[in-house]
Scaffold this motif. Structure first.
Motif, PDB file in Angstrom:
ATOM      1  N   ARG A 559       0.687   8.206  10.489  1.00  0.00           N
ATOM      2  CA  ARG A 559       0.947   6.808  10.123  1.00  0.00           C
ATOM      3  C   ARG A 559      -0.244   5.892  10.325  1.00  0.00           C
ATOM      4  O   ARG A 559      -0.336   4.821   9.744  1.00  0.00           O
ATOM      5  N   ASP A 560      -1.207   6.281  11.178  1.00  0.00           N
ATOM      6  CA  ASP A 560      -2.357   5.419  11.433  1.00  0.00           C
ATOM      7  C   ASP A 560      -3.578   5.831  10.617  1.00  0.00           C
ATOM      8  O   ASP A 560      -4.673   5.334  10.829  1.00  0.00           O
ATOM      9  N   PHE A 808     -16.740   6.995   5.472  1.00  0.00           N
ATOM     10  CA  PHE A 808     -17.306   6.038   4.518  1.00  0.00           C
ATOM     11  C   PHE A 808     -18.445   6.647   3.732  1.00  0.00           C
ATOM     12  O   PHE A 808     -19.361   7.235   4.309  1.00  0.00           O
ATOM     13  N   SER A 818     -10.769   1.704  12.644  1.00  0.00           N
ATOM     14  CA  SER A 818      -9.371   1.293  12.768  1.00  0.00           C
ATOM     15  C   SER A 818      -8.538   2.333  13.523  1.00  0.00           C
ATOM     16  O   SER A 818      -7.403   2.076  13.870  1.00  0.00           O
ATOM     17  N   PRO A 835       0.975  -2.531  12.890  1.00  0.00           N
ATOM     18  CA  PRO A 835      -0.478  -2.445  12.786  1.00  0.00           C
ATOM     19  C   PRO A 835      -1.030  -3.774  12.286  1.00  0.00           C
ATOM     20  O   PRO A 835      -0.310  -4.532  11.628  1.00  0.00           O
ATOM     21  N   GLY A 837      -2.825  -4.928   9.992  1.00  0.00           N
ATOM     22  CA  GLY A 837      -2.887  -5.376   8.604  1.00  0.00           C
ATOM     23  C   GLY A 837      -1.542  -5.455   7.909  1.00  0.00           C
ATOM     24  O   GLY A 837      -1.461  -5.880   6.775  1.00  0.00           O
ATOM     25  N   ALA A 838      -0.472  -5.037   8.567  1.00  0.00           N
ATOM     26  CA  ALA A 838       0.777  -4.883   7.820  1.00  0.00           C
ATOM     27  C   ALA A 838       1.568  -6.173   7.739  1.00  0.00           C
ATOM     28  O   ALA A 838       1.569  -6.969   8.641  1.00  0.00           O
ATOM     29  N   ARG A 843       6.999  -3.161   7.331  1.00  0.00           N
ATOM     30  CA  ARG A 843       6.485  -1.894   7.827  1.00  0.00           C
ATOM     31  C   ARG A 843       7.552  -0.812   7.847  1.00  0.00           C
ATOM     32  O   ARG A 843       7.295   0.332   7.526  1.00  0.00           O
TER      33      ARG A 843
ATOM     34  N   GLN B  32     -13.384  -2.638   5.028  1.00  0.00           N
ATOM     35  CA  GLN B  32     -13.194  -1.318   4.423  1.00  0.00           C
ATOM     36  C   GLN B  32     -12.725  -1.493   2.975  1.00  0.00           C
ATOM     37  O   GLN B  32     -11.677  -2.074   2.719  1.00  0.00           O
ATOM     38  N   LEU B  48      -7.179  -1.071   3.150  1.00  0.00           N
ATOM     39  CA  LEU B  48      -5.995  -1.276   3.990  1.00  0.00           C
ATOM     40  C   LEU B  48      -4.729  -1.212   3.145  1.00  0.00           C
ATOM     41  O   LEU B  48      -4.597  -1.945   2.169  1.00  0.00           O
ATOM     42  N   ASP B  49      -3.814  -0.346   3.530  1.00  0.00           N
ATOM     43  CA  ASP B  49      -2.516  -0.275   2.865  1.00  0.00           C
ATOM     44  C   ASP B  49      -1.716  -1.498   3.310  1.00  0.00           C
ATOM     45  O   ASP B  49      -1.397  -1.626   4.493  1.00  0.00           O
ATOM     46  N   PRO B  50      -1.399  -2.430   2.383  1.00  0.00           N
ATOM     47  CA  PRO B  50      -0.762  -3.674   2.819  1.00  0.00           C
ATOM     48  C   PRO B  50       0.635  -3.438   3.376  1.00  0.00           C
ATOM     49  O   PRO B  50       1.152  -4.284   4.089  1.00  0.00           O
ATOM     50  N   VAL B  51       1.246  -2.320   3.070  1.00  0.00           N
ATOM     51  CA  VAL B  51       2.585  -2.054   3.590  1.00  0.00           C
ATOM     52  C   VAL B  51       2.509  -1.207   4.862  1.00  0.00           C
ATOM     53  O   VAL B  51       3.053  -1.562   5.898  1.00  0.00           O
ATOM     54  N   GLY B  52       1.793  -0.113   4.803  1.00  0.00           N
ATOM     55  CA  GLY B  52       1.737   0.807   5.939  1.00  0.00           C
ATOM     56  C   GLY B  52       0.800   0.340   7.038  1.00  0.00           C
ATOM     57  O   GLY B  52       0.919   0.768   8.180  1.00  0.00           O
ATOM     58  N   GLY B  53      -0.146  -0.538   6.699  1.00  0.00           N
ATOM     59  CA  GLY B  53      -1.025  -1.073   7.709  1.00  0.00           C
ATOM     60  C   GLY B  53      -2.118  -0.130   8.175  1.00  0.00           C
ATOM     61  O   GLY B  53      -2.791  -0.411   9.155  1.00  0.00           O
ATOM     62  N   ALA B  54      -2.315   0.998   7.496  1.00  0.00           N
ATOM     63  CA  ALA B  54      -3.416   1.895   7.869  1.00  0.00           C
ATOM     64  C   ALA B  54      -4.474   1.861   6.775  1.00  0.00           C
ATOM     65  O   ALA B  54      -4.188   1.497   5.632  1.00  0.00           O
ATOM     66  N   TYR B  55      -5.689   2.244   7.152  1.00  0.00           N
ATOM     67  CA  TYR B  55      -6.806   2.165   6.204  1.00  0.00           C
ATOM     68  C   TYR B  55      -6.913   3.471   5.411  1.00  0.00           C
ATOM     69  O   TYR B  55      -7.687   4.347   5.762  1.00  0.00           O
ATOM     70  N   VAL B  56      -6.110   3.594   4.390  1.00  0.00           N
ATOM     71  CA  VAL B  56      -5.952   4.887   3.726  1.00  0.00           C
ATOM     72  C   VAL B  56      -5.971   4.818   2.200  1.00  0.00           C
ATOM     73  O   VAL B  56      -5.889   5.859   1.545  1.00  0.00           O
TER      74      VAL B  56
END
Ligand code: SRM
Ligand SMILES: Cc1cc2nc3c(=O)[nH]c(=O)nc-3n(C[C@H](O)[C@H](O)[C@H](O)COP(=O)(O)OP(=O)(O)OC[C@H]3O[C@@H](n4cnc5c(N)ncnc54)[C@H](O)[C@@H]3O)c2cc1C
Ligand code: SF4
Ligand code: FES
Lengths: 856, 115
Positions: A559-560, A808, A818, A835, A837-838, A843, B32, B48-56
């Motif tokens: 999930r991270d 990267f 992150s 997290p 950014g969510a 979430r 990122q 950044l996935d705006p829903v999941g909150g991870a950088y994926v």
């Protein structure tokens, strides 16, 4: 020559002997394949003389070369021991008296000669077209030269704003050149679209940064100081900068051999042939773009293929004739849908137009109707061509629905199919009418493959397939579901297509049997199909872009954004040394560890750049990383069995290890789990697995179709007291039959449930061989076992693939900032809670379970 | 003149490092960014996935819906339109886009200022 002589000669020529084919382009190749497929008695010995130095390739997809698609991927040629292909040996002349073809290497006698020389680019007589930096756009060599010359240059131009010209313009744009297009007509693609359609197209083209110059011609090409082309001069006095010029002003049939041999030509060139594709010389035929069938040359591949089929049939004594050309075109240009069909320009006297323009969605559509507004004559679609198949089939007949309903985006067209009259030609490639389709449905055809098999509709360009489905719908036949908006076929149909046609890439599959560019539904499905059929490493070439992120990085996404690694521990058996290595790896990389429900150990929290380092350590210690992701075999769980257990009657661990090693890496419609128990106490929970084995005093009992998870299901007893080799054969066939016929994300339990006749049917197929498939299934599994290779080690050995494993692209040494952990019960874990950014309320998403979706 | 600071283009990598339909992540001024090349176009969006909150997001599957290029989140499969950043599965969710171009065979990115 007497009449009887003549007919004797004719039948001699028809019955077999030496066949020379001149040209190994798209149509020449298709012709040879069609002939060989039907020439069961090997009546013809075939020699192909090819001017180009590479065997036939997909010219229609030529531009994909600039997307990195190589010659191999475009290849259309498969070696055939009944065909001698002489590359780089063009035909120089034909001696019709002596019936020989002359080449630089000598003479090739023939009993029948097929000309398939295609076309060449037409270069208008303008000063400067011989300057360095001026190219045509026809062969792979042309494109390679264009790419070479584009290096370090800034501006390019294309002469010709037709189909080919715009394709070339896009290529120049991709090569980083500021691109102009010069078109003599007042609009782009003048042959296909009308004025308003052309205006819409122009907007698209301009938005992409290509500058059109319309209604002007080029008067001269001027060199720069280095002697290469530098600018175009136009009839209106303007000058256009261009350090690279592509001439795409039309094509001319390559009829020079026929001309020199005194054969009649068409009014506008081309080798004149009748509807049987035969020239005035009864031993000489012409196919593809070089042929002027009843006087007309066709510059598209579908009519070319039709000529190939006609001649193949004729040479084996058949009576096929050219079915008439379908000049309808549906093009994907610069990402814009353009289609035109029938009398697109409204040249029929008294005809009426219905037009529809939507500036918001950038769509334009026009229907041309007869003067009483009842009959559809033709049309043009720009921006959205989804109504194309229905409309094309309705040409010449009454409108299947009110015009606006037909043109309304998506759906409207489908509704109208039921109203198509019986005589409507549904499949124009194979000349199949609605009446014939309906008859086939009435005769028991219940899906598209069945219709294809009995009517041949949909077997060529495929654009009528959506309509076949709609006709099945209209007849009230419930059908298998389309995979997604890009493929009308189900997973099973796609599997067969890929297998039978020997398709090796997603691009080829979607170009020939789908539409658009694919999506997150069809790409992984096709990746899995390709992998099941053994097409090399999952990260090879284009295949990499199809994979779900887990397959892409050969580990499980968490999930991270970090990954987990689950070393394979076949049967759950592991030495103390290996346990120690796992512990050391986890410690050195700071990974969280947990024993899984599948008898192995999961290591969590690895960043992408750490994955190869972790694999390296594991590989060196004799492990491979395992599939805890991927639609593939997961684990074969075992109980300890007779080795230690006082009740055990067989070596359950030994069998589990052997089965896990046999089936590891096997790609399937869904994941596969198995278990082996040493006696009926069933400590390995074998009846909760896709295939479970329980030991008996005299052998093994095999259970099929179990699972835990979302909808638990006990496996059913399939066969009893099997010897180990019998057991393995049955499992091989069970798995391969499942892989070939199941739907996407359908586990074995659901597959068996949906199978008509259930276990009994399965038994008849894999035990009694009722479908004659067993040898095939056995061979397929043998291939899988022989071809197995450790995917993770393969990555370690390939710098190209390894390069992807960085966080990267522009900072390969920077770890993803992150990813950071807190400590819970002495181990690292991602921080809990939202997290950074969510969106806080979003979430918690419902968990996406891997169940097949039902569409429509 | 407005008070907006001008952000410069950042050189990322040669174009051929971007395999068609396969994303990469890049660091641009500490942000990122996920980069894609599909259908002959370049796209840059937040990683950044705006829903999941991870950088994926760079690891999502590229595809198309209704002819428009899309990107599916690798976490929970929400699909975004690459051209607009709009999420096609959830209302009001947007993936931030950035500017990207190719010059002399080199890919460059410029962060988009907050709207
Ligand atoms: C690690 C593990 C849980 C654990 O900590 O024990 C696990 C973890 C996951 N399971 Fe599981 N399952 C694990 C054993 C099981 C079991 C028990 C078993 O295999 O004996 C089941 C029930 C048995 C079965 O599958 O029939 C199980 C039923 C599922 C399901 C539901 C399947 C179904 O048909 O309904 C899913 C969802 C799916 O596959 O679509 C799933 C999906 C997942 C995924 C792959 C979800 C995901 O996509 O991230 C998890 C991956 C974790 C990771 O990153 O490693 N997992 N999962 C177990 C790994 C076993 C192994 O070594 O391979
Ligand atoms: C960039 C591009 C895009 C296209 N897109 C489409 C499309 O979207 N849809 C569509 O329907 N069509 C399209 N076409 C047209 C399509 O490619 C042709 O219709 C098709 O290739 C015709 O096949 P053919 O075998 O007749 O000719 P070709 O494929 O041209 O093959 C002829 C071969 O014969 C060889 N040859 C010629 N003379 C001799 C000789 N004397 N001896 C030996 N060999 C000889 C040539 O070198 C060539 O290899 C496109 C073409 C191009 C160039
Ligand atoms: S299944 Fe039977 S043999 Fe295996 S551990 Fe359990 S009791 Fe022992
Ligand atoms: S119209 Fe081409 S296959 Fe039917």
């Amino acid at each position: 020559m007497s009449d009887s002589d003549r007919s004797a000669k004719r039948s001699a020529g028809m019955s077999g002997g030496r066949l020379i084919v001149v040209g190994n382009g798209m149509v020449g190749q298709r012709f040879v394949e069609a002939l060989r497929a039907r020439d069961h008695d090997r009546r013809w010995r075939v020699t192909v003389l090819a001017e180009e130095r590479r065997p036939a390739y997909d010219r229609v997809r030529l531009s994909a070369f600039f997307d990195g698609v190589g010659a191999e991927e475009l290849n259309l040629h498969t070696p055939d021991d009944g065909v001698e292909l002489r590359l780089g040996e063009p035909a120089l002349g034909i001696d019709r008296e002596r019936r020989v073809v002359l080449t630089a290497a000598g003479e090739h006698p023939y009993d029948a000669l097929v000309l398939a020389t295609g076309s060449s680019a037409f270069v208008p007589p303008v000063a400067g077209t011989d300057l360095p930096g001026v190219f045509v756009y026809r062969t792979l060599d042309d494109l390679a030269a264009i790419r070479e010359h584009a290096r370090g240059r800034r501006a390019g131009a294309v002469i010709g704003g037709g189909l080919l010209g715009l394709e070339a313009a896009n290529a120049l744009r991709l090569l980083g050149l500021a691109t102009s297009v010069v078109e003599f007509a007042p609009r782009l693609m003048p042959v296909q679209v009308d004025e308003a359609g052309g205006a819409m197209l122009r907007r698209y083209v301009e938005e992409l940064g290509v500058t059109p110059y319309l209604g002007v011609a080029t008067t001269a090409l001027r060199p720069g100081p280095d002697g290469a082309v530098a600018a175009l001069e136009l009839t209106d006095g303007r000058t256009v900068d261009a350090e690279l010029v592509v001439v795409a002003a039309g094509i001319r049939p390559r009829d020079e051999l026929a001309r020199a041999a005194g054969l009649p030509l068409g009014p506008r060139g081309g080798v004149l042939v009748d509807a049987t594709c035969r020239t005035a010389d009864e031993r000489i035929w012409a196919v593809g773009e070089c042929a002027a069938v009843d006087g007309t040359c066709h510059g598209l591949v579908a009519p070319g293929y039709a000529t190939a089929e006609v001649v193949a049939d004729r040479l084996l004594g058949g009576a096929a004739t050219f079915p008439g050309a379908d000049t309808a075109t549906k093009l994907k240009l610069l990402g814009v849908d353009v289609a035109s069909f029938g009398d697109a320009h409204g040249s029929t006297p008294g005809c009426l137009d219905v037009t529809f323009t939507d500036p918001a969605t950038h769509t334009y559509a026009k229907l041309v109707l007869s003067d009483d507004a009842k009959t559809l004559l033709g049309g043009v679609l720009v921006g959205d061509a989804s109504a194309y198949p229905t409309l094309r089939a309705s040409v010449g007949g009454p409108l299947p629905a009110p015009p606006l309903a037909l043109l309304a985006p998506a759906g409207g067209a489908a509704a109208g199919v039921g109203a198509l009259p019986a005589a409507t030609q549904v499949c124009s490639c194979n000349a199949v009418t609605r009446a014939e389709i309906d008859a086939a449905i009435a005769g028991g055809a219940t899906d598209v493959p069945a219709l294809k098999a009995c009517t041949r509709a949909g077997t060529s360009c495929g654009s009528c397939v959506p309509m076949l489905k709609q006709l099945l719908d209209a007849a009230g036949v419930r059908q298998s579901t389309a995979l997604c908006e890009h493929f009308d076929a189900s997973r099973q149909e796609l599997f067969d297509l890929v297998r039978v046609r020997g398709i090796r890439t997603f691009s080829q599959l979607i170009a020939e049997h789908g539409r658009g560019r694919g999506c997150d539904i069809c790409k992984p499905v096709v990746a899995s199909i390709l992998a099941s059929l053994g097409t090399g490493h999952v990260l090879d070439g284009e295949q990499a872009s199809l994979q779900d992120t887990n397959d892409h990085f050969l580990a499980n996404l968490q999930r991270d954004g970090s990954y987990s690694v689950v070393p394979r521990i076949p049967g759950g058996e592991i030495t103390p040394e290996k346990l120690i290595v796992i512990g050391e790896v986890a410690r050195d990389f700071g990974l969280y560890t947990k024993i899984t429900g599948g008898q192995r150990i999961d290591l969590f929290g690895a960043r992408v750049e750490q994955l190869p380092q972790i694999w390296r350590r594991l590989v060196d210690a004799g492990f491979e990383s395992g599939h805890a992701y991927g639609k593939a075999l997961r684990t074969v769980k075992s109980c300890v069995g007779e080795t230690w257990c006082r009740y055990g009657v067989q070596d359950s661990v030994g069998l589990a290890v052997a089965l896990e090693l046999r089936y590891r890496g096997l790609r399937a419609p869904h994941k596969l789990k198995a278990a082996v128990s040493g006696c009926a106490r069933e400590c390995a929970e074998a009846r909760g697995k896709d295939f479970g084995i329980i030991a008996t005093e005299t052998g093994w009992n095999l259970y099929l179709g179990g699972n835990g998870g979302f909808r638990p299901q006990h496996a059913d007893l399939f066969a009893t007291d099997l010897r180990t080799d019998e057991l393995v054969t049955l499992i091989d066939r069970f798995l391969m039959y499942y892989i070939r016929t199941a739907d996407r994300l359908q586990r074995t339990a659901a597959w068996l449930e949906a199978m008509e006749g259930g276990l009994d049917h399965l038994r008849s197929v894999i035990v009694d061989d009722s479908l004659g498939l067993c040898a095939d299934l056995d061979a397929a599994m043998a291939r899988h076992v022989a071809a197995y290779s450790d995917e993770w080690r393969d990555v370690l050995e390939d710098p190209e693939r390894l390069r992807r494993f960085t966080s990267f692209v522009n900072a390969p040494d920077v770890p993803d900032p992150s990813i950071a952990f807190t400590v819970e019960r002495g181990q690292p874990v991602p921080p809990r809670g939202t997290p950074p950014g969510a969106g806080a309320d979003r979430r918690r998403q419902p968990v996406a379970l891997g169940l097949p979706e039902v569409r429509r | 003149m407005s008070t907006l600071t001008m952000v410069d283009w950042t050189v990322i990598c040669p174009l051929d490092r971007l395999d068609p339909d396969r994303g990469v992540a890049a660091l641009v001024d500490g942000v990122q960014v996920a980069l894609f090349r599909t259908g002959g176009e370049l796209y840059a969006v937040d990683n950044l996935d705006p829903v999941g909150g991870a950088y994926v997001m760079s690891r999502g599957i590229v595809g198309c819906r209704g002819g428009r290029p899309t990107l599916a989140s690798p976490l929970h499969k929400q699909v975004y339109e690459l051209g607009t950043g709009r999420c096609l599965d959830l209302p009001d969710v947007v993936l931030r886009r950035h500017e990207v171009r190719c010059r002399d065979g080199v890919v460059e990115v410029r962060l988009r200022q907050e709207e």
